[in-house]
Design a protein around this motif. Structure first.
Motif, PDB file in Angstrom:
ATOM      1  N   GLN A  50       0.837  -1.212   0.000  1.00  0.00           N
ATOM      2  CA  GLN A  50       0.000   0.000   0.000  1.00  0.00           C
ATOM      3  C   GLN A  50       0.870   1.259   0.000  1.00  0.00           C
ATOM      4  O   GLN A  50       0.637   2.194  -0.778  1.00  0.00           O
ATOM      5  N   ARG A  51       1.868   1.284   0.884  1.00  0.00           N
ATOM      6  CA  ARG A  51       2.715   2.474   0.979  1.00  0.00           C
ATOM      7  C   ARG A  51       3.455   2.743  -0.333  1.00  0.00           C
ATOM      8  O   ARG A  51       3.535   3.884  -0.796  1.00  0.00           O
ATOM      9  N   GLU A  52       3.986   1.683  -0.935  1.00  0.00           N
ATOM     10  CA  GLU A  52       4.687   1.837  -2.207  1.00  0.00           C
ATOM     11  C   GLU A  52       3.733   2.264  -3.320  1.00  0.00           C
ATOM     12  O   GLU A  52       4.063   3.114  -4.152  1.00  0.00           O
ATOM     13  N   PHE A  53       2.558   1.661  -3.327  1.00  0.00           N
ATOM     14  CA  PHE A  53       1.567   1.956  -4.360  1.00  0.00           C
ATOM     15  C   PHE A  53       1.159   3.433  -4.311  1.00  0.00           C
ATOM     16  O   PHE A  53       1.046   4.091  -5.357  1.00  0.00           O
ATOM     17  N   LEU A  54       0.944   3.952  -3.120  1.00  0.00           N
ATOM     18  CA  LEU A  54       0.487   5.337  -2.990  1.00  0.00           C
ATOM     19  C   LEU A  54       1.544   6.334  -3.423  1.00  0.00           C
ATOM     20  O   LEU A  54       1.218   7.479  -3.767  1.00  0.00           O
ATOM     21  N   ASN A  55       2.810   5.918  -3.422  1.00  0.00           N
ATOM     22  CA  ASN A  55       3.846   6.792  -3.959  1.00  0.00           C
ATOM     23  C   ASN A  55       3.660   7.017  -5.454  1.00  0.00           C
ATOM     24  O   ASN A  55       3.969   8.090  -5.979  1.00  0.00           O
ATOM     25  N   GLU A  56       3.154   6.019  -6.159  1.00  0.00           N
ATOM     26  CA  GLU A  56       2.946   6.113  -7.602  1.00  0.00           C
ATOM     27  C   GLU A  56       1.509   6.499  -7.971  1.00  0.00           C
ATOM     28  O   GLU A  56       1.272   7.044  -9.041  1.00  0.00           O
ATOM     29  N   TYR A  57       0.568   6.167  -7.071  1.00  0.00           N
ATOM     30  CA  TYR A  57      -0.849   6.416  -7.338  1.00  0.00           C
ATOM     31  C   TYR A  57      -1.456   7.232  -6.189  1.00  0.00           C
ATOM     32  O   TYR A  57      -2.281   6.737  -5.421  1.00  0.00           O
ATOM     33  N   VAL A  60      -5.370   7.405  -5.299  1.00  0.00           N
ATOM     34  CA  VAL A  60      -6.153   6.235  -4.890  1.00  0.00           C
ATOM     35  C   VAL A  60      -6.154   6.130  -3.367  1.00  0.00           C
ATOM     36  O   VAL A  60      -5.116   6.296  -2.720  1.00  0.00           O
ATOM     37  N   ASP A  61      -7.300   5.859  -2.798  1.00  0.00           N
ATOM     38  CA  ASP A  61      -7.439   5.683  -1.357  1.00  0.00           C
ATOM     39  C   ASP A  61      -7.471   4.183  -1.049  1.00  0.00           C
ATOM     40  O   ASP A  61      -8.446   3.504  -1.389  1.00  0.00           O
ATOM     41  N   VAL A  62      -6.408   3.663  -0.465  1.00  0.00           N
ATOM     42  CA  VAL A  62      -6.308   2.240  -0.115  1.00  0.00           C
ATOM     43  C   VAL A  62      -6.415   2.086   1.391  1.00  0.00           C
ATOM     44  O   VAL A  62      -5.587   2.618   2.137  1.00  0.00           O
ATOM     45  N   THR A  63      -7.420   1.356   1.839  1.00  0.00           N
ATOM     46  CA  THR A  63      -7.631   1.128   3.268  1.00  0.00           C
ATOM     47  C   THR A  63      -7.323  -0.325   3.605  1.00  0.00           C
ATOM     48  O   THR A  63      -7.860  -1.232   2.976  1.00  0.00           O
ATOM     49  N   VAL A  64      -6.436  -0.542   4.588  1.00  0.00           N
ATOM     50  CA  VAL A  64      -6.089  -1.894   5.022  1.00  0.00           C
ATOM     51  C   VAL A  64      -6.511  -2.067   6.482  1.00  0.00           C
ATOM     52  O   VAL A  64      -5.932  -1.455   7.378  1.00  0.00           O
ATOM     53  N   ASN A  65      -7.533  -2.878   6.705  1.00  0.00           N
ATOM     54  CA  ASN A  65      -7.993  -3.189   8.055  1.00  0.00           C
ATOM     55  C   ASN A  65      -7.553  -4.596   8.446  1.00  0.00           C
ATOM     56  O   ASN A  65      -7.224  -5.420   7.590  1.00  0.00           O
ATOM     57  N   VAL A  66      -7.562  -4.871   9.741  1.00  0.00           N
ATOM     58  CA  VAL A  66      -7.146  -6.178  10.250  1.00  0.00           C
ATOM     59  C   VAL A  66      -8.212  -6.715  11.185  1.00  0.00           C
ATOM     60  O   VAL A  66      -8.377  -6.229  12.303  1.00  0.00           O
ATOM     61  N   SER A  67      -8.979  -7.698  10.720  1.00  0.00           N
ATOM     62  CA  SER A  67      -9.993  -8.324  11.578  1.00  0.00           C
ATOM     63  C   SER A  67      -9.796  -9.830  11.645  1.00  0.00           C
ATOM     64  O   SER A  67     -10.676 -10.545  12.100  1.00  0.00           O
ATOM     65  N   GLY A  68      -8.620 -10.307  11.190  1.00  0.00           N
ATOM     66  CA  GLY A  68      -8.361 -11.739  11.149  1.00  0.00           C
ATOM     67  C   GLY A  68      -8.852 -12.329   9.837  1.00  0.00           C
ATOM     68  O   GLY A  68      -9.721 -11.762   9.158  1.00  0.00           O
TER      69      GLY A  68
END
Length: 330
Positions: A50-57, A60-68
């Motif tokens: 996500q971090r790398e992608f947002l450098n180029e894009y 775009v809003d990328v949300t990463v959640n963690v619920s298992g």
């Protein structure tokens, strides 16, 4: 921050298009959202992508959640997310839930992991265990008669055992339970569960008799605080988790593949399509950078083909073949 180059092909194609006089849309013009949830084990890989992608894009809003893993699949099979991180293959009942809600998906393997069995640094008596030893420690049928390390092995000291394990929505929990308890066995109830792997680390670190398990990335990150046990493999050798033993399969039965699952309809969205393509380009390097093990190139190539052709369904659900065999035999 480490920068992970995309494959040579993806770097060359824009140049060829320009040479041909074609207009290539800038990555910065891509807009949209990508909603991701699921495994805490796969989370560090996806967050790094996500971090790398947002450098180029940046648009775009990328949300990463963690619920298992299980929690992520609940949302995914209801159509609430575009991508689900998973530290185990999707289950048959989860596939049925997806079908009932009209959700088609593409399964994408992204890395290897080695589920690591860890103890407190002050534990100087247990260096290697068998699966049978783990059954004594973790299974409900032994809850009344295994209270201390001495109950596991008479040569061990009479130190109470405290167990710190991932929550039941975790794919790591599911994988451990499958290996140690099988289909019929149950994990004992006097454990301390958490979906936060850092909390598990703190619990084991603070208890001399502590034992627990989580993905190799968290172990590699915390080797100064915890010690991993060598586990007896199918060849009778005691082997610990290292990048080499995870990749070559000698750290069995606790080597496992990690996945993302992509909703097929979401691939109609440019933001999701670009993110998944980017993910596969950088996944090998990112996986290693955050403490996991890259898959063979042929597996990534197969995954790219499945994405490009939207080959839906799961290769690995209820499949106990190696990921390499399953993904190169198609």
């Amino acid at each position: 921050m480490t920068t992970f180059p995309r494959s040579p092909l993806t770097r060359v194609l824009p140049g060829l298009a320009l040479a041909a006089g074609l207009c290539v849309p800038a990555a910065a013009q891509t807009r949209g959202t990508v909603e991701i949830d699921g495994s805490s084990t796969v989370g560090p890989i996806t967050s790094a992508v996500q971090r790398e992608f947002l450098n180029e894009y940046p648009g775009v809003d990328v949300t990463v959640n963690v619920s298992g893993t299980g929690g992520g699949f609940k949302r995914f099979t209801r159509g609430e997310t575009d991508i689900s991180n998973a530290s185990r293959p999707i289950k048959g009942k989860e596939i049925k839930n997806a079908e009932a809600n009209g959700i088609d998906f593409v399964e994408v393997p992204v890395a290897y992991d080695g589920l690591s069995i860890v103890v407190n640094k002050q534990n100087d008596w247990a260096t290697e265990l068998t699966v049978e030893d783990l059954q004594k420690i973790f299974l409900a049928e032994h809850q009344s008669d295994v209270k201390s390390w001495k109950d596991v092995d008479a040569s061990y000291p009479d130190v109470p055992i405290s167990m710190y394990i991932p929550g039941t929505d975790s794919g790591t929990f599911d994988y451990f339970k499958e290996v140690v308890a099988g289909k019929e066995g149950q994990i004992r109830s006097d454990v301390s569960p958490s979906e936060d792997d850092n909390q598990l680390v703190r619990g084991i670190e603070g208890n001399r008799g502590g034992i627990g398990f989580f993905g190799s990335s968290y172990y590699f990150e915390n080797q100064d605080k915890l010690r991993a046990l060598n586990i007896k493999n199918k060849d009778g050798d005691f082997v610990g988790p290292t990048p080499e033993t995870i990749e070559d399969g000698t750290y069995n039965p606790f080597s496992r593949p990690l996945f993302i699952y992509v909703k097929a309809d979401s691939m109609d969205k440019p933001a999701v399509r670009e993110f998944v393509s980017f993910y596969l380009d950088v996944a090998p390097d990112v996986a290693e950078a955050v403490g996991y093990v890259r898959l063979p190139a042929g597996v990534y190539d197969n995954a790219r083909s499945r994405i490009a052709n939207r080959v839906t369904g799961s290769v690995m659900s209820d499949n106990h073949e190696s990921i390499v065999k399953a993904y190169t035999a198609e």
